[in-house]
Scaffold this motif. Structure first.
Motif, PDB file in Angstrom:
ATOM      1  N   LEU A 175       0.851  -1.188   0.000  1.00  0.00           N
ATOM      2  CA  LEU A 175       0.000   0.000   0.000  1.00  0.00           C
ATOM      3  C   LEU A 175       0.886   1.237   0.000  1.00  0.00           C
ATOM      4  O   LEU A 175       1.936   1.248   0.658  1.00  0.00           O
ATOM      5  N   THR A 176       0.477   2.280  -0.720  1.00  0.00           N
ATOM      6  CA  THR A 176       1.276   3.496  -0.811  1.00  0.00           C
ATOM      7  C   THR A 176       0.405   4.721  -0.582  1.00  0.00           C
ATOM      8  O   THR A 176      -0.786   4.734  -0.909  1.00  0.00           O
ATOM      9  N   ALA A 177       1.023   5.769  -0.031  1.00  0.00           N
ATOM     10  CA  ALA A 177       0.375   7.069   0.134  1.00  0.00           C
ATOM     11  C   ALA A 177       1.457   8.128   0.023  1.00  0.00           C
ATOM     12  O   ALA A 177       2.531   7.981   0.618  1.00  0.00           O
ATOM     13  N   GLY A 178       1.203   9.183  -0.729  1.00  0.00           N
ATOM     14  CA  GLY A 178       2.261  10.155  -0.934  1.00  0.00           C
ATOM     15  C   GLY A 178       1.769  11.557  -1.200  1.00  0.00           C
ATOM     16  O   GLY A 178       0.573  11.802  -1.411  1.00  0.00           O
ATOM     17  N   LEU A 179       2.732  12.494  -1.185  1.00  0.00           N
ATOM     18  CA  LEU A 179       2.525  13.885  -1.561  1.00  0.00           C
ATOM     19  C   LEU A 179       3.562  14.225  -2.627  1.00  0.00           C
ATOM     20  O   LEU A 179       4.715  13.797  -2.525  1.00  0.00           O
ATOM     21  N   GLU A 180       3.159  15.002  -3.622  1.00  0.00           N
ATOM     22  CA  GLU A 180       4.069  15.335  -4.701  1.00  0.00           C
ATOM     23  C   GLU A 180       3.679  16.664  -5.326  1.00  0.00           C
ATOM     24  O   GLU A 180       2.534  17.111  -5.201  1.00  0.00           O
ATOM     25  N   GLY A 181       4.645  17.290  -5.986  1.00  0.00           N
ATOM     26  CA  GLY A 181       4.377  18.552  -6.650  1.00  0.00           C
ATOM     27  C   GLY A 181       5.366  18.795  -7.756  1.00  0.00           C
ATOM     28  O   GLY A 181       6.420  18.153  -7.845  1.00  0.00           O
ATOM     29  N   GLY A 182       5.027  19.729  -8.626  1.00  0.00           N
ATOM     30  CA  GLY A 182       5.908  20.052  -9.728  1.00  0.00           C
ATOM     31  C   GLY A 182       5.533  21.372 -10.348  1.00  0.00           C
ATOM     32  O   GLY A 182       4.461  21.927 -10.095  1.00  0.00           O
ATOM     33  N   ALA A 183       6.450  21.894 -11.158  1.00  0.00           N
ATOM     34  CA  ALA A 183       6.219  23.143 -11.877  1.00  0.00           C
ATOM     35  C   ALA A 183       6.945  23.076 -13.210  1.00  0.00           C
ATOM     36  O   ALA A 183       8.028  22.496 -13.310  1.00  0.00           O
ATOM     37  N   VAL A 184       6.336  23.658 -14.246  1.00  0.00           N
ATOM     38  CA  VAL A 184       6.962  23.752 -15.563  1.00  0.00           C
ATOM     39  C   VAL A 184       6.923  25.201 -16.021  1.00  0.00           C
ATOM     40  O   VAL A 184       5.952  25.923 -15.774  1.00  0.00           O
ATOM     41  N   GLY A 214       3.391  30.116 -20.330  1.00  0.00           N
ATOM     42  CA  GLY A 214       3.437  30.603 -18.959  1.00  0.00           C
ATOM     43  C   GLY A 214       4.077  29.573 -18.053  1.00  0.00           C
ATOM     44  O   GLY A 214       4.705  28.617 -18.503  1.00  0.00           O
ATOM     45  N   ARG A 215       3.911  29.781 -16.763  1.00  0.00           N
ATOM     46  CA  ARG A 215       4.415  28.860 -15.755  1.00  0.00           C
ATOM     47  C   ARG A 215       3.220  28.225 -15.045  1.00  0.00           C
ATOM     48  O   ARG A 215       2.297  28.933 -14.617  1.00  0.00           O
ATOM     49  N   PHE A 216       3.268  26.896 -14.908  1.00  0.00           N
ATOM     50  CA  PHE A 216       2.154  26.174 -14.309  1.00  0.00           C
ATOM     51  C   PHE A 216       2.693  25.168 -13.295  1.00  0.00           C
ATOM     52  O   PHE A 216       3.783  24.613 -13.476  1.00  0.00           O
ATOM     53  N   GLY A 217       1.926  24.946 -12.243  1.00  0.00           N
ATOM     54  CA  GLY A 217       2.350  24.015 -11.212  1.00  0.00           C
ATOM     55  C   GLY A 217       1.171  23.316 -10.576  1.00  0.00           C
ATOM     56  O   GLY A 217       0.005  23.664 -10.794  1.00  0.00           O
ATOM     57  N   ALA A 218       1.483  22.296  -9.780  1.00  0.00           N
ATOM     58  CA  ALA A 218       0.446  21.545  -9.071  1.00  0.00           C
ATOM     59  C   ALA A 218       1.074  20.855  -7.871  1.00  0.00           C
ATOM     60  O   ALA A 218       2.264  20.522  -7.881  1.00  0.00           O
ATOM     61  N   PHE A 219       0.258  20.651  -6.847  1.00  0.00           N
ATOM     62  CA  PHE A 219       0.665  19.927  -5.644  1.00  0.00           C
ATOM     63  C   PHE A 219      -0.507  19.064  -5.225  1.00  0.00           C
ATOM     64  O   PHE A 219      -1.653  19.533  -5.185  1.00  0.00           O
ATOM     65  N   GLY A 220      -0.244  17.784  -4.932  1.00  0.00           N
ATOM     66  CA  GLY A 220      -1.359  16.922  -4.606  1.00  0.00           C
ATOM     67  C   GLY A 220      -0.966  15.650  -3.891  1.00  0.00           C
ATOM     68  O   GLY A 220       0.175  15.480  -3.454  1.00  0.00           O
ATOM     69  N   TRP A 221      -1.924  14.745  -3.776  1.00  0.00           N
ATOM     70  CA  TRP A 221      -1.746  13.489  -3.052  1.00  0.00           C
ATOM     71  C   TRP A 221      -1.831  12.314  -4.035  1.00  0.00           C
ATOM     72  O   TRP A 221      -2.354  12.440  -5.145  1.00  0.00           O
ATOM     73  N   SER A 222      -1.330  11.176  -3.585  1.00  0.00           N
ATOM     74  CA  SER A 222      -1.461   9.943  -4.353  1.00  0.00           C
ATOM     75  C   SER A 222      -1.635   8.778  -3.391  1.00  0.00           C
ATOM     76  O   SER A 222      -1.207   8.830  -2.234  1.00  0.00           O
ATOM     77  N   GLY A 223      -2.261   7.738  -3.857  1.00  0.00           N
ATOM     78  CA  GLY A 223      -2.432   6.531  -3.058  1.00  0.00           C
ATOM     79  C   GLY A 223      -2.614   5.347  -3.983  1.00  0.00           C
ATOM     80  O   GLY A 223      -3.125   5.499  -5.099  1.00  0.00           O
ATOM     81  N   GLY A 224      -2.175   4.180  -3.547  1.00  0.00           N
ATOM     82  CA  GLY A 224      -2.311   3.040  -4.434  1.00  0.00           C
ATOM     83  C   GLY A 224      -2.047   1.711  -3.780  1.00  0.00           C
ATOM     84  O   GLY A 224      -1.790   1.609  -2.572  1.00  0.00           O
ATOM     85  N   VAL A 225      -2.118   0.676  -4.607  1.00  0.00           N
ATOM     86  CA  VAL A 225      -1.873  -0.696  -4.175  1.00  0.00           C
ATOM     87  C   VAL A 225      -1.029  -1.370  -5.248  1.00  0.00           C
ATOM     88  O   VAL A 225      -1.193  -1.099  -6.445  1.00  0.00           O
ATOM     89  N   LEU A 226      -0.103  -2.226  -4.816  1.00  0.00           N
ATOM     90  CA  LEU A 226       0.788  -2.925  -5.736  1.00  0.00           C
ATOM     91  C   LEU A 226       0.858  -4.392  -5.332  1.00  0.00           C
ATOM     92  O   LEU A 226       1.135  -4.710  -4.171  1.00  0.00           O
ATOM     93  N   PHE A 227       0.598  -5.283  -6.286  1.00  0.00           N
ATOM     94  CA  PHE A 227       0.602  -6.717  -6.037  1.00  0.00           C
ATOM     95  C   PHE A 227       1.839  -7.340  -6.677  1.00  0.00           C
ATOM     96  O   PHE A 227       2.190  -7.028  -7.815  1.00  0.00           O
TER      97      PHE A 227
END
Length: 223
Positions: A149-158, A170-183
């Motif tokens: 199981l995974t949970a994270g925070l991440e962000g970026g800008a271009v 222009g310049r654009f960015g985002a910051f958010g969450w992620s979650g998942g499952v890996l088998f």
């Protein structure tokens, strides 16, 4: 080093110069991570350059990237992973410039939402393995071995970026969450593999960048 053809998707950006490009790339990576299904220690440093052209046109591009990631584990079934990267690109082929979103960037943003010539990314992810060494039989000849199981925070800008379907840069960015499952599965006791799913969504994003939930399929650890 590699030399390969690239097929450009008109659904990502227009392909007025052609739908096939040729790319040459060169990269180097130092990796000290231990294990591949659930590495609990180590780091990775990488640098790469690439460039190419669309035959029979004036469309060209080049880019350079550098990245680092590290792992820290307080328990054999718990890992905290972090990554950061920088990139710079030049050229007229938007498909080969630097995207804000996608599986290798900010996963809560669609891959074609914003594409630019400079990019910075960063993120942290908590990975937990609640089920391990299961050997549960699945259909046909496969067995389920581990569940992560995974949970994270991440962000970026271009920078120097364009939005899909919009004019101007222009310049654009985002910051958010992620979650998942890996088998982790095993076929015939000889062919290990991984299959997982990740959901991600921006908490904040520049105007014009969608906040829609993104669902991704992955075939291993994303970083």
């Amino acid at each position: 080093m590699s030399l390969s053809p690239i097929f450009l998707n008109p659904g990502f950006r227009p392909t007025d110069d052609g739908r096939v490009a040729l790319e040459m790339s060169l990269g180097y990576a130092w990796d000290s991570r231990v294990g591949w299904t659930f590495p609990v220690e180590g780091a990775r440093l990488s640098v790469s350059v690439d460039g190419g052209l669309v035959p029979y046109s004036d469309a060209r591009w080049a880019s350079a990237r550098a990245g680092a990631l590290g792992l820290w584990s307080p328990h054999p079934r718990v890992v905290l992973a972090g990554r950061a990267s920088l990139g710079q690109a030049w050229g007229q082929v938007a498909h080969r410039l630097l995207a804000l979103g996608g599986s290798g960037a900010t996963r809560g943003v669609a891959p074609g939402a914003a594409v630019g010539t400079s990019r910075a990314l960063g993120g942290v992810e908590l990975r937990v393995m609640p089920l391990r060494d299961l050997s549960w039989p699945l259909a046909w000849i496969y067995w389920l071995e581990d569940v992560q199981l995974t949970a994270g925070l991440e962000g970026g800008a271009v920078g120097g970026a364009t939005l899909s379907g919009a004019a101007g840069e222009g310049r654009f960015g985002a910051f958010g969450w992620s979650g998942g499952v890996l088998f982790t599965v095993d076929g015939l006791g000889l062919i290990p593999g991984q299959l997982g799913f990740t959901a991600a969504r921006p908490i904040w994003a520049s105007p014009g960048v969608s906040h829609d939930l993104q669902l991704l399929v992955r075939w291993g650890q994303e970083f």
